[in-house]
Design a protein around this motif. Structure first.
Motif, short mmCIF file in Angstrom:
data_model
loop_
_atom_site.label_atom_id
_atom_site.label_comp_id
_atom_site.label_asym_id
_atom_site.label_seq_id
_atom_site.Cartn_x
_atom_site.Cartn_y
_atom_site.Cartn_z
N LEU A 1 0.70 -1.25 0.13
CA LEU A 1 0.03 0.00 0.07
C LEU A 1 0.89 1.28 -0.16
O LEU A 1 1.44 1.55 -1.06
N SER A 2 1.11 1.81 1.18
CA SER A 2 2.10 2.89 1.26
C SER A 2 2.26 3.04 2.69
O SER A 2 1.85 2.60 3.63
N THR A 3 3.32 3.86 3.01
CA THR A 3 3.34 4.34 4.35
C THR A 3 2.33 5.24 4.91
O THR A 3 1.50 5.80 4.10
N GLY A 4 2.38 5.61 6.01
CA GLY A 4 1.28 6.62 6.50
C GLY A 4 0.26 5.99 7.59
O GLY A 4 0.62 4.80 7.76
N ILE A 5 -0.50 6.75 8.21
CA ILE A 5 -1.08 6.45 9.34
C ILE A 5 -2.02 5.22 9.17
O ILE A 5 -2.02 4.20 9.89
N GLY A 6 -2.92 5.28 7.96
CA GLY A 6 -3.75 4.10 7.76
C GLY A 6 -3.05 2.70 7.56
O GLY A 6 -3.61 2.01 8.50
N PRO A 7 -2.16 2.56 6.86
CA PRO A 7 -1.79 1.06 6.84
C PRO A 7 -0.89 0.60 8.13
O PRO A 7 -1.27 -0.48 8.57
N VAL A 8 -0.42 1.56 8.67
CA VAL A 8 0.40 1.15 10.02
C VAL A 8 -0.72 0.89 11.02
O VAL A 8 -0.28 -0.11 11.69
N VAL A 9 -1.71 1.76 11.23
CA VAL A 9 -2.54 1.52 12.20
C VAL A 9 -3.44 0.30 12.12
O VAL A 9 -3.78 -0.60 12.87
N GLY A 10 -3.70 0.07 10.69
CA GLY A 10 -4.29 -1.36 10.30
C GLY A 10 -3.68 -2.49 10.76
O GLY A 10 -4.08 -3.40 11.16
N VAL A 11 -2.18 -2.59 10.37
CA VAL A 11 -1.46 -3.77 10.63
C VAL A 11 -1.36 -3.68 12.35
O VAL A 11 -1.73 -4.78 13.03
N LEU A 12 -1.25 -2.65 13.02
CA LEU A 12 -1.47 -2.60 14.60
C LEU A 12 -2.80 -3.38 14.90
O LEU A 12 -2.78 -4.30 15.96
N ALA A 13 -3.62 -2.90 14.36
CA ALA A 13 -5.23 -3.34 14.87
C ALA A 13 -5.29 -4.92 14.61
O ALA A 13 -5.70 -5.61 15.40
N ILE A 14 -4.40 -5.42 13.45
CA ILE A 14 -4.62 -6.87 12.95
C ILE A 14 -4.04 -7.47 14.05
O ILE A 14 -4.57 -8.62 14.48
N LEU A 15 -3.01 -7.12 14.61
CA LEU A 15 -2.07 -7.78 15.63
C LEU A 15 -2.78 -7.72 16.71
O LEU A 15 -2.51 -8.77 17.84
N ALA A 16 -3.70 -6.47 17.12
CA ALA A 16 -4.30 -6.63 18.27
C ALA A 16 -5.60 -7.39 18.42
O ALA A 16 -6.17 -7.81 19.74
N LEU A 17 -6.25 -7.84 17.34
CA LEU A 17 -7.35 -8.36 17.32
C LEU A 17 -7.42 -9.73 18.05
O LEU A 17 -8.34 -9.98 18.83
N PRO A 18 -6.43 -10.81 17.62
CA PRO A 18 -6.70 -11.95 18.31
C PRO A 18 -6.76 -12.18 19.85
O PRO A 18 -7.47 -12.65 20.28
N PRO A 19 -5.87 -11.40 20.59
CA PRO A 19 -6.04 -11.63 21.90
C PRO A 19 -7.29 -11.22 22.46
O PRO A 19 -8.04 -11.67 23.56
N ILE A 20 -7.83 -10.03 22.13
CA ILE A 20 -9.21 -9.44 22.40
C ILE A 20 -10.23 -10.53 22.03
O ILE A 20 -11.06 -10.60 22.99
N LEU A 21 -10.36 -10.87 20.80
CA LEU A 21 -11.00 -11.93 20.25
C LEU A 21 -11.25 -12.94 21.12
O LEU A 21 -12.43 -13.36 21.77
N THR A 22 -9.93 -13.80 21.29
CA THR A 22 -10.14 -14.83 22.04
C THR A 22 -10.42 -14.65 23.61
O THR A 22 -11.03 -15.62 24.10
N ALA A 23 -10.14 -13.64 24.16
CA ALA A 23 -10.37 -13.16 25.60
C ALA A 23 -11.66 -13.32 25.81
O ALA A 23 -12.44 -13.46 26.83
N THR A 24 -12.26 -12.26 24.96
CA THR A 24 -13.80 -12.04 24.96
C THR A 24 -14.36 -13.51 24.93
O THR A 24 -15.29 -13.48 25.72
N ALA A 25 -14.46 -14.35 23.84
CA ALA A 25 -15.03 -15.53 23.73
C ALA A 25 -14.77 -16.36 24.75
O ALA A 25 -15.66 -16.87 25.34
N ALA A 26 -13.57 -16.52 25.47
CA ALA A 26 -13.44 -17.38 26.68
C ALA A 26 -14.17 -16.78 27.74
O ALA A 26 -14.58 -17.56 28.51
N GLY A 27 -14.23 -15.34 28.10
CA GLY A 27 -14.88 -14.88 29.05
C GLY A 27 -16.35 -15.16 28.97
O GLY A 27 -17.06 -15.79 30.04
N ILE A 28 -16.78 -14.98 27.95
CA ILE A 28 -18.55 -15.22 27.76
C ILE A 28 -18.89 -16.68 28.00
O ILE A 28 -19.82 -17.02 28.49
N SER A 29 -17.90 -17.44 27.24
CA SER A 29 -18.41 -18.82 27.18
C SER A 29 -18.05 -19.52 28.68
O SER A 29 -18.67 -20.67 28.96
#
Lengths: 227, 217
Positions: A81-109
């Motif tokens: 894509l390109s440098t800049g805030i969009g792609p960088v924050v996008g990558v950071l968000a992708i890396l932040a997603l799994p721990p939030i998703l799995t912890a929430t699912a584990a907590g609810i179930s």
């Protein structure tokens, strides 16, 4: 002297790339990425935890995510894509997603099934059970997921300076480029301090939440929710 | 932007980086096993103080890897480009995580089992090696898998400061806006993680037949 760079006030207030500005950038990246990941991850996690569907996807995701080299993903996305805030924050968000998703699912179930059954017996609808029983019981785990996600993002945001995205990692990169070890050291110490502070802060919030949702009081929580 | 011939031309270099990557990620795991089992046992034996030690190790684990890589020369007296910095920093992380697994594992041994072993006449050492450690092993292996997989992913971060094994393919690709080395680095890094994760799983199945079928991860 290795502390020289951090101790010089001019390096903090420099309007171009002073430590205050870099710190603000670092925090902004972290907040945006964790927020974006939470907006996607928490509802999905609730859905997985509540329905029990797609649980294997969730577990596999968090294991696989650990294997992703964050520098590689960052470089790949920036090259495509390109440098800049969009792609960088996008990558950071992708890396932040799994721990939030799995912890929430584990907590609810993992919410006390007696409390859930009691809530159902009281005539609560599915959404009421989620909102008034499962979610409050899951909250400590959700916070611990946000905590791991935040640490992952703070660490990766440091690397983001390598793709010219700013943040405290910039001190590491420019110190490296000018063979100024004191500057690199300043970057390392500040990033470490930031990570430790955020870890302690989120740990404290998690502890407070866990104290409120004492499993021994789960039935009481369910009862209170029906009023 | 993708050039398959580049892989053929640079096969030697890629193989060398791959070997370097394995050494930099796996040697810390081996060192951490040797350090963490006795250390974890000592921490476990301290009783309530153990929670304090685990909290401190948790804080160590929170430090971003790049920061630790950069601080290592101050602690070790090495040069910034020395790969030993990477290996030493990863050893610190691995120990921080594995000690917790060892303590959790030892805590998971039921008190009644321990008491029965003592009643049959097992001394403290024999109890440790024949009862407590074997029963703690599934938890320790789970920690070992996490440590190994994350080490393999973290080595490449070192490329930002000049020594990152396969991570050097990322910096090379970024600098010349060339996708091939980036993809090769990503794929090899993921494959290594998968390979070593499977190896540990196989060792666990072979060495702990009693824990087969029980879920640990």
């Amino acid at each position: 002297m290795i502390w020289e760079y951090v101790l010089d006030p001019a390096n903090w207030t420099n309007p171009d790339a002073g430590i205050f500005i870099l710190l603000a950038q670092h925090l902004a990246y972290t907040a945006l990425a964790v927020l974006a990941a939470a907006v996607v991850g928490i509802p999905f996690g609730i859905w997985i935890g509540h329905t029990g569907r797609g649980r294997f996807v969730g577990i596999g995701l968090s294991n696989a995510a650990r294997a992703i080299p964050s520098l590689g993903l960052l470089v790949l996305v920036v090259t495509l894509l390109s440098t800049g805030i969009g792609p960088v924050v996008g990558v950071l968000a992708i890396l932040a997603l799994p721990p939030i998703l799995t912890a929430t699912a584990a907590g609810i179930s993992g919410a006390d099934s007696e409390a859930v059954h009691a809530a159902r017996a009281l005539g609560m609808t599915g959404n009421q059970i989620i909102g008034k029983v499962e979610w409050p019981l899951a909250l400590p785990l959700v916070i611990s997921g946000l905590r791991s996600a935040t640490l992952q993002v703070v660490a990766t945001a440091t690397i983001a300076a390598y793709v010219s995205a700013g943040g405290l990692g910039r001190l590491l990169i420019s110190g490296q480029a000018t063979a100024n070890y004191s500057e690199m050291f300043a970057g390392a110490v500040l990033v470490a301090a930031l990570a430790i502070l955020l870890d302690l802060l989120l740990g404290l919030i998690g502890w407070l939440a866990a104290r409120r949702t004492n499993p021994g009081r789960a039935a009481e929580v369910a009862f209170a929710a029906s009023r | 932007m993708i050039d398959w011939a580049w892989i053929q031309r640079n096969l030697g270099m890629i193989a060398q980086l791959l070997v370097e990557h394995v050494i930099l990620s796996i040697v810390p795991v081996l060192a951490a096993i040797v350090i963490s089992i006795p250390l974890g046992y000592l921490v476990f034996r301290t009783g309530r103080f153990a929670n304090f030690v685990l909290a401190v190790l948790g804080i160590v684990y929170a430090i971003p890897s790049l920061a630790l890589f950069v601080v290592m020369p101050v602690i070790l007296g090495t040069k910034i480009l020395n790969p030993v910095n990477i290996a030493a920093a990863l050893t610190v992380y691995s120990v921080a995580l594995l000690v917790r697994s060892v303590v959790d594992g030892l805590r998971s041994v039921p008190a009644s089992v321990n008491a029965s072993a003592a009643a049959v006449g097992f001394g403290r050492l024999r109890r440790l090696f024949r009862v407590e450690l074997p029963l703690a092993m599934p938890v320790i292996f789970a920690g070992l898998r996490v440590v190994t997989v994350s080490n393999i992913a973290l080595v490449s971060v070192g490329a930002v400061i000049g020594t990152g094994a396969l991570g050097e393919l990322f910096t090379r690709g970024l600098n010349s806006a060339f996708l091939t080395p980036i993809l090769v680095g990503l794929v090899l890094s993921l494959l290594l993680a998968l390979l070593f994760d499977s190896i540990i799983l196989l060792i666990q199945r072979g060495a702990l037949p009693w824990a087969r079928g029980r879920r640990t991860a």
